[in-house]
Design a protein around this motif. Structure first.
Motif, PDB file in Angstrom:
ATOM      1  N   LEU A   8      14.712 -15.740  -3.410  1.00  0.00           N
ATOM      2  CA  LEU A   8      15.231 -14.518  -2.792  1.00  0.00           C
ATOM      3  C   LEU A   8      14.446 -13.279  -3.187  1.00  0.00           C
ATOM      4  CD1 LEU A   8      19.084 -15.126  -3.092  1.00  0.00           C
ATOM      5  CD2 LEU A   8      17.600 -15.471  -1.102  1.00  0.00           C
ATOM      6  N   THR A   9      13.677 -13.348  -4.255  1.00  0.00           N
ATOM      7  CA  THR A   9      12.865 -12.213  -4.692  1.00  0.00           C
ATOM      8  C   THR A   9      11.513 -12.711  -5.174  1.00  0.00           C
ATOM      9  OG1 THR A   9      13.709 -12.279  -6.967  1.00  0.00           O
ATOM     10  CG2 THR A   9      14.889 -10.877  -5.395  1.00  0.00           C
ATOM     11  N   ALA A  10      10.524 -11.831  -5.110  1.00  0.00           N
ATOM     12  CA  ALA A  10       9.179 -12.130  -5.612  1.00  0.00           C
ATOM     13  C   ALA A  10       8.478 -10.806  -5.870  1.00  0.00           C
ATOM     14  CB  ALA A  10       8.395 -12.978  -4.621  1.00  0.00           C
ATOM     15  N   ASP A  11       7.430 -10.838  -6.682  1.00  0.00           N
ATOM     16  CA  ASP A  11       6.651  -9.641  -6.998  1.00  0.00           C
ATOM     17  C   ASP A  11       5.247  -9.768  -6.444  1.00  0.00           C
ATOM     18  OD1 ASP A  11       8.790  -8.611  -8.379  1.00  0.00           O
ATOM     19  OD2 ASP A  11       8.010  -9.098 -10.372  1.00  0.00           O
ATOM     20  N   VAL A  12       4.810  -8.717  -5.751  1.00  0.00           N
ATOM     21  CA  VAL A  12       3.399  -8.598  -5.388  1.00  0.00           C
ATOM     22  C   VAL A  12       2.686  -8.008  -6.597  1.00  0.00           C
ATOM     23  CG1 VAL A  12       1.708  -7.573  -3.826  1.00  0.00           C
ATOM     24  CG2 VAL A  12       3.971  -8.231  -2.958  1.00  0.00           C
ATOM     25  N   VAL A  13       1.700  -8.725  -7.127  1.00  0.00           N
ATOM     26  CA  VAL A  13       1.029  -8.307  -8.362  1.00  0.00           C
ATOM     27  C   VAL A  13      -0.418  -7.969  -8.046  1.00  0.00           C
ATOM     28  CG1 VAL A  13       0.405  -8.950 -10.722  1.00  0.00           C
ATOM     29  CG2 VAL A  13       2.527  -9.829  -9.698  1.00  0.00           C
ATOM     30  N   LEU A  14      -0.818  -6.744  -8.452  1.00  0.00           N
ATOM     31  CA  LEU A  14      -2.194  -6.303  -8.271  1.00  0.00           C
ATOM     32  C   LEU A  14      -2.768  -5.870  -9.618  1.00  0.00           C
ATOM     33  CD1 LEU A  14      -2.349  -4.152  -5.014  1.00  0.00           C
ATOM     34  CD2 LEU A  14      -3.298  -6.414  -5.405  1.00  0.00           C
ATOM     35  N   ALA A  15      -4.002  -6.288  -9.896  1.00  0.00           N
ATOM     36  CA  ALA A  15      -4.673  -5.893 -11.140  1.00  0.00           C
ATOM     37  C   ALA A  15      -5.451  -4.608 -10.888  1.00  0.00           C
ATOM     38  CB  ALA A  15      -5.597  -7.012 -11.612  1.00  0.00           C
ATOM     39  N   LEU A  16      -4.788  -3.453 -11.091  1.00  0.00           N
ATOM     40  CA  LEU A  16      -5.422  -2.151 -10.890  1.00  0.00           C
ATOM     41  C   LEU A  16      -6.153  -1.720 -12.155  1.00  0.00           C
ATOM     42  CD1 LEU A  16      -2.585  -0.306  -8.933  1.00  0.00           C
ATOM     43  CD2 LEU A  16      -4.623  -1.450  -8.024  1.00  0.00           C
ATOM     44  N   PRO A  17      -7.075  -0.777 -12.030  1.00  0.00           N
ATOM     45  CA  PRO A  17      -7.812  -0.309 -13.216  1.00  0.00           C
ATOM     46  C   PRO A  17      -6.907   0.186 -14.334  1.00  0.00           C
ATOM     47  CG  PRO A  17      -8.860   0.476 -11.214  1.00  0.00           C
ATOM     48  CD  PRO A  17      -7.583  -0.159 -10.794  1.00  0.00           C
ATOM     49  N   GLY A  18      -5.789   0.785 -13.996  1.00  0.00           N
ATOM     50  CA  GLY A  18      -4.877   1.296 -15.015  1.00  0.00           C
ATOM     51  C   GLY A  18      -3.915   0.263 -15.549  1.00  0.00           C
ATOM     52  N   GLY A  19      -4.037  -0.984 -15.112  1.00  0.00           N
ATOM     53  CA  GLY A  19      -3.137  -2.040 -15.559  1.00  0.00           C
ATOM     54  C   GLY A  19      -2.493  -2.728 -14.372  1.00  0.00           C
ATOM     55  N   ARG A  59       0.832  -1.208   0.000  1.00  0.00           N
ATOM     56  CA  ARG A  59       0.000   0.000   0.000  1.00  0.00           C
ATOM     57  C   ARG A  59       0.862   1.250   0.000  1.00  0.00           C
ATOM     58  NH1 ARG A  59      -2.428  -2.772   4.413  1.00  0.00           N
ATOM     59  NH2 ARG A  59      -4.208  -4.040   3.746  1.00  0.00           N
ATOM     60  N   THR A  60       1.947   1.222   0.759  1.00  0.00           N
ATOM     61  CA  THR A  60       2.840   2.392   0.800  1.00  0.00           C
ATOM     62  C   THR A  60       3.495   2.609  -0.556  1.00  0.00           C
ATOM     63  OG1 THR A  60       3.299   2.005   3.154  1.00  0.00           O
ATOM     64  CG2 THR A  60       4.861   3.371   1.938  1.00  0.00           C
ATOM     65  N   ALA A  61       3.946   1.525  -1.188  1.00  0.00           N
ATOM     66  CA  ALA A  61       4.609   1.646  -2.484  1.00  0.00           C
ATOM     67  C   ALA A  61       3.651   2.130  -3.566  1.00  0.00           C
ATOM     68  CB  ALA A  61       5.213   0.302  -2.881  1.00  0.00           C
ATOM     69  N   LEU A  62       2.371   1.814  -3.431  1.00  0.00           N
ATOM     70  CA  LEU A  62       1.386   2.189  -4.447  1.00  0.00           C
ATOM     71  C   LEU A  62       0.486   3.334  -4.010  1.00  0.00           C
ATOM     72  CD1 LEU A  62       0.212  -1.362  -5.641  1.00  0.00           C
ATOM     73  CD2 LEU A  62       1.724   0.222  -6.856  1.00  0.00           C
ATOM     74  N   ALA A  63       0.888   4.040  -2.967  1.00  0.00           N
ATOM     75  CA  ALA A  63       0.008   5.069  -2.397  1.00  0.00           C
ATOM     76  C   ALA A  63      -0.479   6.060  -3.437  1.00  0.00           C
ATOM     77  CB  ALA A  63       0.733   5.793  -1.261  1.00  0.00           C
ATOM     78  N   ARG A  64       0.423   6.584  -4.272  1.00  0.00           N
ATOM     79  CA  ARG A  64       0.018   7.598  -5.248  1.00  0.00           C
ATOM     80  C   ARG A  64      -0.892   6.995  -6.304  1.00  0.00           C
ATOM     81  NH1 ARG A  64       4.642  11.218  -7.829  1.00  0.00           N
ATOM     82  NH2 ARG A  64       4.701  11.777  -5.626  1.00  0.00           N
ATOM     83  N   GLU A  65      -0.552   5.791  -6.801  1.00  0.00           N
ATOM     84  CA  GLU A  65      -1.363   5.170  -7.842  1.00  0.00           C
ATOM     85  C   GLU A  65      -2.726   4.776  -7.314  1.00  0.00           C
ATOM     86  OE1 GLU A  65      -0.928   1.664 -11.227  1.00  0.00           O
ATOM     87  OE2 GLU A  65       0.711   2.152  -9.862  1.00  0.00           O
ATOM     88  N   ILE A 122       5.092  -4.947  -7.470  1.00  0.00           N
ATOM     89  CA  ILE A 122       5.951  -4.407  -6.415  1.00  0.00           C
ATOM     90  C   ILE A 122       6.973  -5.482  -6.055  1.00  0.00           C
ATOM     91  CG2 ILE A 122       6.057  -3.417  -4.111  1.00  0.00           C
ATOM     92  CD1 ILE A 122       4.500  -1.776  -6.160  1.00  0.00           C
ATOM     93  N   PRO A 123       8.231  -5.302  -6.468  1.00  0.00           N
ATOM     94  CA  PRO A 123       9.250  -6.313  -6.137  1.00  0.00           C
ATOM     95  C   PRO A 123       9.586  -6.283  -4.646  1.00  0.00           C
ATOM     96  CG  PRO A 123      10.253  -4.444  -7.236  1.00  0.00           C
ATOM     97  CD  PRO A 123       8.780  -4.200  -7.277  1.00  0.00           C
ATOM     98  N   VAL A 124       9.758  -7.458  -4.072  1.00  0.00           N
ATOM     99  CA  VAL A 124      10.111  -7.595  -2.660  1.00  0.00           C
ATOM    100  C   VAL A 124      11.227  -8.628  -2.553  1.00  0.00           C
ATOM    101  CG1 VAL A 124       9.315  -8.156  -0.337  1.00  0.00           C
ATOM    102  CG2 VAL A 124       7.738  -7.107  -1.962  1.00  0.00           C
ATOM    103  N   THR A 125      12.277  -8.300  -1.840  1.00  0.00           N
ATOM    104  CA  THR A 125      13.347  -9.268  -1.603  1.00  0.00           C
ATOM    105  C   THR A 125      13.110  -9.980  -0.285  1.00  0.00           C
ATOM    106  OG1 THR A 125      14.780  -7.736  -0.405  1.00  0.00           O
ATOM    107  CG2 THR A 125      14.953  -7.749  -2.826  1.00  0.00           C
ATOM    108  N   ARG A 126      13.740 -11.133  -0.130  1.00  0.00           N
ATOM    109  CA  ARG A 126      13.602 -11.838   1.141  1.00  0.00           C
ATOM    110  C   ARG A 126      14.149 -10.994   2.282  1.00  0.00           C
ATOM    111  NH1 ARG A 126      16.266 -17.671   1.911  1.00  0.00           N
ATOM    112  NH2 ARG A 126      14.639 -18.256   0.391  1.00  0.00           N
ATOM    113  N   ALA A 127      15.235 -10.284   2.048  1.00  0.00           N
ATOM    114  CA  ALA A 127      15.819  -9.439   3.102  1.00  0.00           C
ATOM    115  C   ALA A 127      14.826  -8.362   3.538  1.00  0.00           C
ATOM    116  CB  ALA A 127      17.117  -8.806   2.610  1.00  0.00           C
TER     117      ALA A 127
END
Length: 421
Positions: A252-263, A215-221, A267-272
């Motif tokens: 070690l890495t993964a992406d949080v994927v959300l289907a927003l109205p604009g596409g 939510r913080t990473a996508l706050a503006r969108e 949000i990439p997230v590392t294990r660390a």
């Protein structure tokens, strides 16, 4: 073929396992497919309009007709409200247990020789008696109740853990408990010391930490997106974070994927990064683990290992922090969500075919003169719980007004009207 049944009703999921008779021995416990080919079913009950009780997540979550995490309310005088009807948490737990028993009965073609149901390690006799009465009311009169930490130890022993004294660390979706266990002369396990627990804490907190980060990473969108589409996407955020959490246990890495109205948004997230988010929560559980060890005046050198259970223990940070706090082997099974259920099935084997008595191995490395073996000093022997059976758990000073329970209850009628999975 004769079989025994182990059941674990957790705060998030319910699991079951069976062991089958093979001559004079029992096969290794196997998980039961309870719903849709899965060995796990959500510990959720939903009351339909016709009064039938459904197990698992409903298609549309009507909060007034759905209930979760009722096991931890057992022993509470205040009933839960389900579909406008008051019902005791032990009744709901018994309903879910009966549903599992009937499912397994249908799959196996007959009743179990013995049933063992796990419960939180910190329960006193009052809660066990309340649940026993509820189970008996549904016809389950010969169910053995065992602490979850004991069934976890039994599962690890079946896989090769040969230790006599260990500490169990069980971290689920919304609950945590830790307790010391030791082998008895019969070769079974028992708890000792003071069990530690904390509710609600668990994997759901890990999911929420990831959700906050997203939510913080996508706050503006999110602020500029169409409200209807944004809210629909956010409703699936927790499930997506749960998926990412599982991916990060092996990658070690993964992406949080959300289907927003604009596409789609990624949000990439590392294990660390993920571990930094959840470290304070995991540290709290490790501190409670150490408190359980100290409750019996034990040192790490007197432990044979730490036995893990619960889906959340697959997060690598859990093992890392436990190993740093206790320099002893840390054991985790591949399907840690099923550990308590398979251990309950192992314990059920012992109900039917008890193990012969044996002398437990000595614990103190200091030899006794002339004896040629080690013993535990009398001053370090832990004490068992001395709570008088029948005593209810302590309650806060809140006045509870009596409630008139409807008779007959639709929940009681649910069995005659039929259940759906």
């Amino acid at each position: 073929m004769p079989y025994v049944l182990g059941i674990d009703i957790g705060s998030t999921n319910t699991a079951a396992a069976v062991a089958r008779s093979h001559g004079t021995t029992w096969t290794r416990p196997e998980p039961v497919s309870l719903q849709g080919g899965s060995a796990l079913v959500p510990s959720v009950l939903c009351l339909s309009e016709d009064g039938s009780l459904h197990v698992g997540e409903p298609a549309t979550d009507d909060g007034s007709r759905t209930t979760r995490d009722f096991v931890h309310r057992i022993g509470d005088d205040v009933p839960l409200l389900l579909g406008g009807e008051t019902c005791a948490p032990q009744t709901l737990t018994a309903e879910l247990a009966v549903w599992v028993v009937e499912r397994v009965h249908a799959l196996e073609g007959g009743p179990a020789e013995a049933i063992v149901l796990s419960h939180p390690a910190g329960w006193r006799p009052y809660r066990r008696e309340v649940l026993h009465r509820a189970l008996s009311g549904f016809g389950l009169r010969n169910v053995t109740l065992l602490p979850r930490t004991v069934t976890v130890a039994e599962s690890h022993a079946a896989r090769g853990f040969a230790g006599s004294t260990a500490v169990v660390y069980a971290l689920g979706g919304n609950s945590f408990e830790a307790a010391l266990v030791r082998r008895t002369p019969r070769g079974t396990y028992e708890t000792f010391g003071t069990p530690q627990g904390l509710d609600p804490i668990g994997g759901a907190d890990f999911d929420e930490a990831l959700a906050d980060h997203t939510r913080t990473a996508l706050a503006r969108e999110l602020a500029t997106s169409a409200r209807r589409g944004t809210q629909a996407a956010l409703r699936g955020l927790r499930a997506e974070c749960d998926r990412v959490k599982r991916v990060l246990t092996v990658d070690l890495t993964a992406d949080v994927v959300l289907a927003l109205p604009g596409g789609p948004a990624r949000i990439p997230v590392t294990r660390a990064q993920f571990e930094d988010m959840i470290r304070p929560t995991v540290q709290v559980t490790v501190d409670l683990l150490l408190r359980a060890v100290r409750s019996a005046n034990l040192t790490p050198g007197q432990l044979d290992g730490v036995l893990l259970a619960g889906g959340s223990t697959r997060v690598p940070l859990v093992t890392e922090l436990i190993s740093a706090a206790l320099p002893v082997p840390v054991e985790v099974e591949p399907d840690s969500q099923l550990t308590a259920a398979t251990g309950a099935a192992m314990a059920a084997c012992q109900v039917v075919s008890p193990r012969p008595r044996r002398q437990p191995p000595a614990r103190d490395p200091s030899p006794v003169s002339g004896a040629g073996r080690a013993t535990v000093p009398a001053t370090r022997r832990p004490h068992h719980d001395t709570t008088v059976p029948g005593d209810p758990p302590p309650r806060p000073p809140v006045r509870v007004l009596p409630l008139d329970l409807p008779k007959p209850s639709r929940l009681a009628l649910a069995r005659s009207r039929g259940r759906e999975g």
